[in-house]
Enzyme design. Structure first.
Site, short mmCIF file in Angstrom:
data_model
loop_
_atom_site.label_atom_id
_atom_site.label_comp_id
_atom_site.label_asym_id
_atom_site.label_seq_id
_atom_site.Cartn_x
_atom_site.Cartn_y
_atom_site.Cartn_z
N ASN A 9 0.88 -1.17 0.00
CA ASN A 9 0.00 0.00 0.00
C ASN A 9 0.91 1.22 0.00
OD1 ASN A 9 -1.75 2.09 0.45
ND2 ASN A 9 -2.31 1.47 2.54
N LYS A 11 0.18 4.26 -0.28
CA LYS A 11 -0.39 5.49 0.30
C LYS A 11 -0.12 6.67 -0.65
CE LYS A 11 -0.06 3.29 4.74
NZ LYS A 11 0.06 3.37 6.19
N HIS A 94 -9.42 1.50 4.73
CA HIS A 94 -8.16 1.65 5.46
C HIS A 94 -8.39 2.59 6.65
CE1 HIS A 94 -4.04 2.67 6.47
NE2 HIS A 94 -3.69 1.56 5.84
N GLU A 96 -6.72 4.94 7.76
CA GLU A 96 -6.45 6.36 7.46
C GLU A 96 -7.66 7.00 6.79
OE1 GLU A 96 -2.76 5.68 5.44
OE2 GLU A 96 -1.86 5.10 7.36
N GLU A 166 -5.35 -4.67 10.56
CA GLU A 166 -4.31 -3.68 10.79
C GLU A 166 -4.59 -2.92 12.08
OE1 GLU A 166 -2.29 -2.60 6.76
OE2 GLU A 166 -3.87 -1.16 7.17
N GLY A 172 2.83 2.30 10.67
CA GLY A 172 3.84 3.33 10.47
C GLY A 172 4.56 3.73 11.74
N SER A 212 3.61 -2.17 10.28
CA SER A 212 5.06 -2.28 10.48
C SER A 212 5.61 -3.65 10.10
CB SER A 212 5.44 -1.92 11.92
OG SER A 212 5.08 -0.57 12.19
O1 LIG Z 1 -1.17 0.88 6.78
C1 LIG Z 1 -0.43 -0.02 6.44
C2 LIG Z 1 -0.70 -0.78 5.21
O2 LIG Z 1 -1.98 -0.52 4.74
C3 LIG Z 1 0.78 -0.38 7.22
O3 LIG Z 1 1.72 0.60 7.04
P1 LIG Z 1 3.23 0.32 7.54
O4 LIG Z 1 3.64 -0.98 6.94
O5 LIG Z 1 4.01 1.50 6.99
O6 LIG Z 1 3.17 0.27 9.03
#
Ligand SMILES: O=C(CO)COP(=O)(O)O
Length: 252
Positions: A9, A11, A94, A96, A166, A172, A212
Site C-alpha cells: 500500500n 499510500k 483503510h 487512514e 491492521e 507506520g 510495520s
Molecule cells: O497501513 C499499512 C498498510 O496498509 C501499514 O503501514 P506500515 O507498513 O508502513 O506500518
C-alpha cells in the site's frame, strides 16, 4: 490451502515516473511463484503501472473508490473506471480513510459490494485503536467492523475478498503486533466469517496482517496458522524490499 498474498500500500507516495521505475526493478528481480503479488498505487500512477506490469504476475490495486457507478461526486473514482485501466484489487476502509476521510462501516460495506459487482477484489481493512486495545475491546471492534463490511454478501462470495487486520497503533509506528497476538485476532475474524457464512468460506477467506511489516519480521507472521499474507506500507515502497517480503512470505 490458501495462497499467500503480499500487497503493498503505497499510500500518497510515488509519482508516475517513480512507479514505472519500481515496476522495472521488480520485473528485473526474482520473485518466487506461489505468492499472489499486488501493489496498490495512487490513482495517478495506476494506468502507467498496469501497463508497465502487463505480462508479469504482479497485480495492481487502488487504495479507495466510490461505490456509485457514476454521478455528481466531485473528486471521486468509480469501480468501472478502475476496471477500465486494468486494476484488479482495491483497498477498502483503510484506517487512514476511516480516520481522516469519514469512511464508515456503512460506506465500507457499500464499497465492498460495489467492488465485487464489478469484479474487483476488495482488500477490507479492520483494526482497533490503541485506546480500544487498552480497554480490552480488540475482539469486539474487529467483530463489528468485519460483520458490517461483509453484510449482504452471498455465501461463496466471501471467499473472493481479502481481509486485512491492521491494528491502528502498529501502522507506520515501527511497533508491530506480536505474531501470536495478530494470529489470535485474525482467528476471531475467521470465526466471524464462519458464524455468518459457514466453515467453508471461513476456511477459504484470506486474512492478512498489516502494521510495520518488514522483510525481517514477515516470516514470523507467515508461520502463524491463520495469517495468509501482509498489507505493507513503508516497506513496500522499495522494489528490493518488496521482493524480500514476497520471497520471505513462503514457508520453507
Ligand atoms: O497501513 C499499512 C498498510 O496498509 C501499514 O503501514 P506500515 O507498513 O508502513 O506500518
Amino acid at each position: 490451502m490458501r495462497t499467500p498474498i503480499i500487497a503493498g500500500n503505497w499510500k500518497m507516495f510515488k509519482t508516475i515516473a517513480e512507479a514505472k521505475q519500481f515496476a522495472q526493478e521488480v520485473k528485473a528481480g526474482s520473485a518466487k511463484a506461489g505468492v499472489q503479488k499486488v501493489v496498490c498505487a495512487p490513482f495517478t500512477a495506476l494506468p502507467a503501472l498496469t501497463e508497465a506490469l502487463q505480462g508479469s504476475d504482479l497485480a495492481v490495486g487502488a487504495q479507495n473508490m466510490h461505490f456509485e457507478e457514476q454521478g455528481a461526486f466531485t473528486g471521486e473514482i468509480s469501480p468501472s473506471m478502475l476496471k477500465e485501466i486494468g486494476v484488479q484489487y482495491v483497498i477498502i476502509g483503510h484506517s487512514e480513510r476511516r480516520q481522516y476521510f469519514n469512511e464508515t462501516d456503512e460506506t465500507v460495506n457499500k464499497k465492498v459490494l460495489a467492488a465485487l459487482k464489478h469484479g474487483l477484489v476488495p482488500i477490507i481493512c479492520v483494526g482497533e485503536s490503541l485506546e480500544q486495545r487498552e480497554a480490552g475491546e480488540t475482539s469486539r471492534v474487529v467483530r463489528t467492523q468485519t460483520e458490517a463490511a461483509l453484510a449482504g454478501l452471498e455465501a461463496g462470495q466471501v471467499a473472493d475478498v481479502i481481509i486485512a487486520y491492521e491494528p491502528i497503533w502498529a501502522i507506520g509506528t515501527g511497533k508491530s503486533s506480536s505474531a501470536q497476538e495478530a494470529n489470535e485476532t485474525i482467528s476471531v475474524i475467521r470465526q466471524v466469517v464462519a458464524e455468518a457464512y459457514g466453515q467453508e468460506d471461513a476456511a477459504n477467506v484470506r486474512i492478512q496482517y498489516g502494521g510495520s511489516v518488514k522483510p525481517e519480521n514477515i516470516g514470523s507472521y507467515m508461520s502463524q496458522s491463520d495469517i495468509d499474507g501482509a498489507l505493507v506500507g513503508g516497506a513496500s515502497l522499495d522494489a528490493a524490499s518488496y521482493l524480500q517480503l514476497v520471497n520471505g512470505s513462503l514457508q520453507e
